[in-house]
Structure formats: C-alpha cells, structure tokens
Design a protein around this motif. Sequence first.
Motif, short mmCIF file in Angstrom:
data_model
loop_
_atom_site.label_atom_id
_atom_site.label_comp_id
_atom_site.label_asym_id
_atom_site.label_seq_id
_atom_site.Cartn_x
_atom_site.Cartn_y
_atom_site.Cartn_z
N CYS A 111 0.59 -1.16 -0.01
CA CYS A 111 -0.33 0.53 0.35
C CYS A 111 1.05 1.45 0.01
O CYS A 111 0.52 2.73 -0.56
CB CYS A 111 -0.91 -0.33 1.40
N ARG A 112 2.08 1.40 0.47
CA ARG A 112 2.93 2.19 0.55
C ARG A 112 3.18 2.41 -1.00
O ARG A 112 3.86 3.64 -1.20
CB ARG A 112 4.03 2.48 2.02
N GLU A 113 4.20 0.93 -1.46
CA GLU A 113 4.34 1.16 -2.89
C GLU A 113 3.30 1.95 -4.14
O GLU A 113 3.71 3.35 -4.51
CB GLU A 113 4.70 0.00 -3.38
N GLN B 236 0.91 4.12 -2.74
CA GLN B 236 0.75 5.71 -2.58
C GLN B 236 2.08 6.49 -2.74
O GLN B 236 1.56 7.81 -3.93
CB GLN B 236 0.72 5.19 -1.00
N ALA B 237 3.73 5.85 -3.09
CA ALA B 237 3.72 6.96 -3.50
C ALA B 237 4.29 6.79 -5.12
O ALA B 237 4.67 7.66 -5.91
CB ALA B 237 5.54 5.86 -3.01
N HIS C 105 -4.94 -0.86 5.11
CA HIS C 105 -4.06 -0.91 4.23
C HIS C 105 -4.55 0.23 2.78
O HIS C 105 -4.34 0.85 2.87
CB HIS C 105 -3.50 -1.53 4.13
N HIS D 139 -5.61 3.76 3.09
CA HIS D 139 -5.00 4.87 2.62
C HIS D 139 -4.28 5.06 1.56
O HIS D 139 -4.52 6.09 0.74
CB HIS D 139 -3.60 4.64 3.53
N LYS E 46 -5.10 8.41 -0.65
CA LYS E 46 -4.17 8.84 -1.20
C LYS E 46 -4.41 9.56 -3.01
O LYS E 46 -4.32 10.27 -3.01
CB LYS E 46 -2.65 8.68 -1.07
#
Length: 143
Positions: free
Chosen positions: A45-47, A49-50, A80, A83, A87
């Motif tokens: 999920c961070r990938e 979002q980035a 997750h 988010h 974003k």
Amino acid sequence: SSGGWPSRSSEGLALRGLAMELGGRRLISSMAGQVWFLSRDPVGCREVQAAFDSLGPGSALRSLANELRGHVPQAMRCPHANHVLQKLLAVGEPEDMTFIIEELLGHSGLLCQAARHRYGCRVVQRVLMHFPHGLISEILEIL
C-alpha cells in the motif's frame, strides 16, 4: 539562448519532464494488474501511494486508479487499502475519481456504514475535502 540552442533551464525542464514520463511508464508497467493486490498489503500500500504521489494527476494515475474500481467497499474497510483510496482522492482529479462516489452511493447503506467505520470514515472525509460541492451534494444529504 544563442545560436538557436535552448537555454540550460529549458533543457533541464525538458529532461526532467522526459524522466518523469519514463518513470511513470515504468511505474505503470511494474504495477499494472497489481494495484488492488498491493493495496491490501502493509508494504504494497505504501508503494502504491508513492506511485500515486510521483505520477500526480493525469492518465497514468487514472490507469492505475481504475484497478480499484469495484473494490471501494472492501478498500474502505481495509487497514491498508483505505490509505490508498485516501491518497488517490488527495492527488487525483475529482472527475477521474467519481467511481468512488458512485460505489459509495451504489450500495444501499454503505455511505452511512463507511462514515461510522474506523477506516471508512477517513475515506468519506477525503471525499468531502477534495470533491466540489456539486459532486457531493447527494452524499451531504444522506449524511
């Protein structure tokens, strides 16, 4: 500029634009077909979002965002993926993200459930923050 050559600053801007375009293509090709899967994972999920941040509004973001169509109800409840939706709402163009509103309103009672859910309420909040009043009037009436 002398001799018809572009100035250093315009060259720099053109090269930066080309690098962003190539980077965007790489992001799309590496994530294509994987956005929903990655969105449900703590690291994935961070990938995603980035990637949304680096792509910014436009067709590349829209292409990846379309992979979330049909998954909004589940994404809002996921610790997750919520988010990722947030974003998307923050960086995307409202007219490209109307599928989120359509899915919120398309399932009976989902909007009210989401507004009371510990993750879903954040998605509803972002919808209210980032969409023009004309697009969210029905949501405001229900809430």
